[in-house]
Design an enzyme around this catalytic site. Structure first.
Site, PDB file in Angstrom:
ATOM      1  N   CYS A 130      22.852  28.517  56.977  1.00 12.98           N
ATOM      2  CA  CYS A 130      23.660  28.671  58.180  1.00 12.98           C
ATOM      3  C   CYS A 130      24.071  27.335  58.802  1.00 12.98           C
ATOM      4  CB  CYS A 130      22.909  29.515  59.199  1.00 12.98           C
ATOM      5  SG  CYS A 130      22.527  31.179  58.600  1.00 12.98           S
ATOM      6  N   ASP A 155      35.341  42.657  49.778  1.00 11.82           N
ATOM      7  CA  ASP A 155      34.387  42.834  48.679  1.00 11.82           C
ATOM      8  C   ASP A 155      32.968  42.724  49.221  1.00 11.82           C
ATOM      9  OD1 ASP A 155      34.228  40.175  49.295  1.00 11.82           O
ATOM     10  OD2 ASP A 155      33.869  39.559  47.241  1.00 11.82           O
ATOM     11  N   GLY A 187      30.529  44.735  30.011  1.00 14.35           N
ATOM     12  CA  GLY A 187      30.063  45.884  30.776  1.00 14.35           C
ATOM     13  C   GLY A 187      31.162  46.633  31.513  1.00 14.35           C
ATOM     14  N   TYR A 188      30.788  47.788  32.059  1.00 15.15           N
ATOM     15  CA  TYR A 188      31.739  48.652  32.780  1.00 15.15           C
ATOM     16  C   TYR A 188      33.038  48.782  31.984  1.00 15.15           C
ATOM     17  CZ  TYR A 188      28.877  48.850  37.000  1.00 15.15           C
ATOM     18  OH  TYR A 188      27.877  49.088  37.896  1.00 15.15           O
ATOM     19  N   CYS A 206      26.744  31.833  52.815  1.00 10.40           N
ATOM     20  CA  CYS A 206      26.259  33.077  53.432  1.00 10.40           C
ATOM     21  C   CYS A 206      25.725  33.992  52.349  1.00 10.40           C
ATOM     22  CB  CYS A 206      27.395  33.745  54.214  1.00 10.40           C
ATOM     23  SG  CYS A 206      26.852  35.050  55.344  1.00 10.40           S
ATOM     24  N   THR A 255      22.976  50.879  35.146  1.00  4.87           N
ATOM     25  CA  THR A 255      23.009  50.912  36.600  1.00  4.87           C
ATOM     26  C   THR A 255      22.226  52.104  37.140  1.00  4.87           C
ATOM     27  OG1 THR A 255      25.188  49.928  36.543  1.00  4.87           O
ATOM     28  CG2 THR A 255      24.520  50.954  38.598  1.00  4.87           C
ATOM     29  N   TYR A 286      40.225  47.364  47.103  1.00  2.93           N
ATOM     30  CA  TYR A 286      39.907  45.935  47.142  1.00  2.93           C
ATOM     31  C   TYR A 286      40.886  45.130  46.281  1.00  2.93           C
ATOM     32  CZ  TYR A 286      38.299  41.500  45.673  1.00  2.93           C
ATOM     33  OH  TYR A 286      38.298  40.173  45.377  1.00  2.93           O
ATOM     34  N   GLU A 333      40.489  39.429  38.783  1.00  6.81           N
ATOM     35  CA  GLU A 333      39.954  40.399  39.736  1.00  6.81           C
ATOM     36  C   GLU A 333      39.318  41.584  39.024  1.00  6.81           C
ATOM     37  OE1 GLU A 333      39.348  40.062  42.741  1.00  6.81           O
ATOM     38  OE2 GLU A 333      40.504  38.266  43.215  1.00  6.81           O
ATOM     39  N   TRP A 346      40.980  30.727  37.217  1.00  3.77           N
ATOM     40  CA  TRP A 346      42.088  31.622  37.576  1.00  3.77           C
ATOM     41  C   TRP A 346      42.738  31.234  38.903  1.00  3.77           C
ATOM     42  CZ3 TRP A 346      37.108  33.129  36.371  1.00  3.77           C
ATOM     43  CH2 TRP A 346      36.234  33.246  37.441  1.00  3.77           C
ATOM     44  N   ARG A 347      42.260  30.181  39.503  1.00  4.38           N
ATOM     45  CA  ARG A 347      42.803  29.783  40.797  1.00  4.38           C
ATOM     46  C   ARG A 347      43.855  28.708  40.628  1.00  4.38           C
ATOM     47  NH1 ARG A 347      37.861  29.178  45.115  1.00  4.38           N
ATOM     48  NH2 ARG A 347      37.695  31.413  45.502  1.00  4.38           N
TER      49      ARG A 347
END
Length: 401
Positions: A231, A156, A99-100, A224, A332, A138, A55, A38-39
């Site tokens: 790091c 996010d 889901g969701y 991260c 959940t 968001y 998104e 999607w980029r």
DNA sequence: AAGGCGTGGCT
DNA sequence: TAGCCAAGCCT
């Protein structure tokens, strides 16, 4: 080249400029950005429809899981106009397994509204995007920044983690959200003019709020990370307050949430020849609008006898056969354990009110959530090729080697 | 405003 | 293994 850039960076840092963070992030992003379907590549035009669709799918869902769904949706509905004309049921069937499911309902509503109220073009301001179904703070900021180059910072889970470490935000989530958001906004390039969120890239085209946000997300996903962050590879490593303290893995702090209580129930897999009895769940709530086999209520202290009394009423009372074991599923907010009962009824047995017969071979066309795939596979056991049903999706994603 | 809302992969 | 965790939104 790289050496020179390092020198410049170092010089700026010695001057104490926090303004270097956007530069460091963008340099890192230009070299390390993930290639995602999607980029847009550098120089390509961003398609707001693809940004929006990705998104929505990526809400609380991993990149790996979303990939195949995104491709399927894009192939079937290449633009928002096409999706705006689709039926909710078609969208739920394509969404099954992701889901969701309220996201799928809102996807449908949002596409229709963009088509009807916005002439088939996504609004290009954060405020107007925020008004669309399924688009929260968001997602509105993400689309505004990534698709329309607005100077705004979507925050996010990745960015919460990166920022809470960078600035050692000791306050736990979700209370820390406002502070984290304010700190995250300091990572944007300085605004040259206009109010934040309203200023687009000038004619110089150099504002890169979307890339900074995506840089932070990629950083959170690859460097991260929640556990064992790398790091030494981080472009902000020398600048990270948590790393300096050595407790970076303890961020972000979170207030613990209570675990859901186990609920039990029974599911009823009724066969009529090569058909199975199903129904559609209520439009809203858990698994809203999705297909299921009839089940009892799901309650915390419900035994098998109580659940079996809720079996569907068929013309001639069938002999219920309890399958060994049970189907377990973790939502959940609660774990679920369903006993599975099977029965075989005579040809031409009528489906009870609100239910229908579906050929087993066509179950794959239904909006079947994964819980129900498990239940049906368990109920039909090895008898049928039904097993292929539950595994087809995985096979598509991971072709046999 | 805290809880409802799926699923799969990770350690 | 049994939690965590993932590009949150809605009510």
């Amino acid at each position: 080249m790289a050496r020179a850039a390092t020198t410049i960076r170092h010089t700026h840092k010695m001057e104490g400029g926090d303004r270097d963070r956007p530069v460091l992030l963008l340099e890192w992003y230009d070299r390390n950005r993930r290639l995602l379907p999607w980029r847009a590549l550098p120089g390509e035009t961003v398609d707001p429809y693809r940004v929006w669709l990705s998104e929505i799918m990526l809400q609380q869902t991993t990149v790996k899981t979303v990939g195949p769904y995104f491709e399927k949706f894009l192939a079937r509905w290449p633009d928002v106009e096409a999706m705006g004309r689709a039926s909710l049921d078609d969208i739920l069937r394509m969404w099954a397994g992701l889901g969701y499911y309220s996201r799928a309902r809102n996807l449908h509503a949002c596409a229709a509204r963009v088509l009807r109220d916005h002439g088939g073009r996504f609004p290009d301001t954060e405020a107007d995007l925020r008004a669309l179904p399924g688009v929260g703070p968001y997602t509105a900021a993400a689309i505004a920044a990534i698709a329309f180059n607005r100077r705004t910072m979507p925050v996010d889970g990745n960015i919460e983690r990166v920022v809470s470490r960078l600035f050692t935000v000791d306050e736990p989530l979700p209370k820390a959200k406002p502070r984290i958001h304010a700190l995250a906004a300091t990572l944007l390039e300085p605004s040259r003019s206009g109010r934040d969120g309203e200023s687009r890239a000038g004619h110089d085209g150099k504002s890169r709020a979307g890339d900074i946000a995506q840089a932070l997300m990629d950083l959170g996903a690859t460097i991260c990370t929640p556990k064992k962050p790398s790091c030494v590879l981080c472009p902000l490593g020398d600048d990270c307050a948590a790393r300096a303290r050595g407790d970076q893995e303890t961020f972000p702090r979170k207030t613990p949430k209570k675990a859901g209580e186990l609920r039990r129930g029974a599911a009823f897999v009724v066969r009529r020849g090569n058909e199975v009895l199903v129904r559609t769940r209520p439009a809203k709530g858990l698994l809203g609008g999705m297909t299921e086999v009839p089940t009892s209520t799901w309650l915390a202290a419900q035994d098998d006898a109580a659940a079996l009394k809720q079996a569907p009423c068929l013309q001639s009372a069938p002999r219920w056969q309890r399958k060994a074991g049970a189907v377990t599923h973790v939502f959940t907010h609660f774990p679920l354990e369903l006993a599975v009962y099977t029965a075989i009824v005579a040809a031409r047995t009528a489906a009870p009110e609100g239910m229908r017969w579906v050929p087993i071979a066509r179950l794959n066309d239904e909006a079947l959530p994964n819980l129900m795939r498990k239940v049906i596979a368990h109920g039909l056991g090895d008898e049928m090729e039904i097993h292929a049903l539950a595994t087809r999706r995985k096979q598509q994603e991971d072709p046999p080697s």
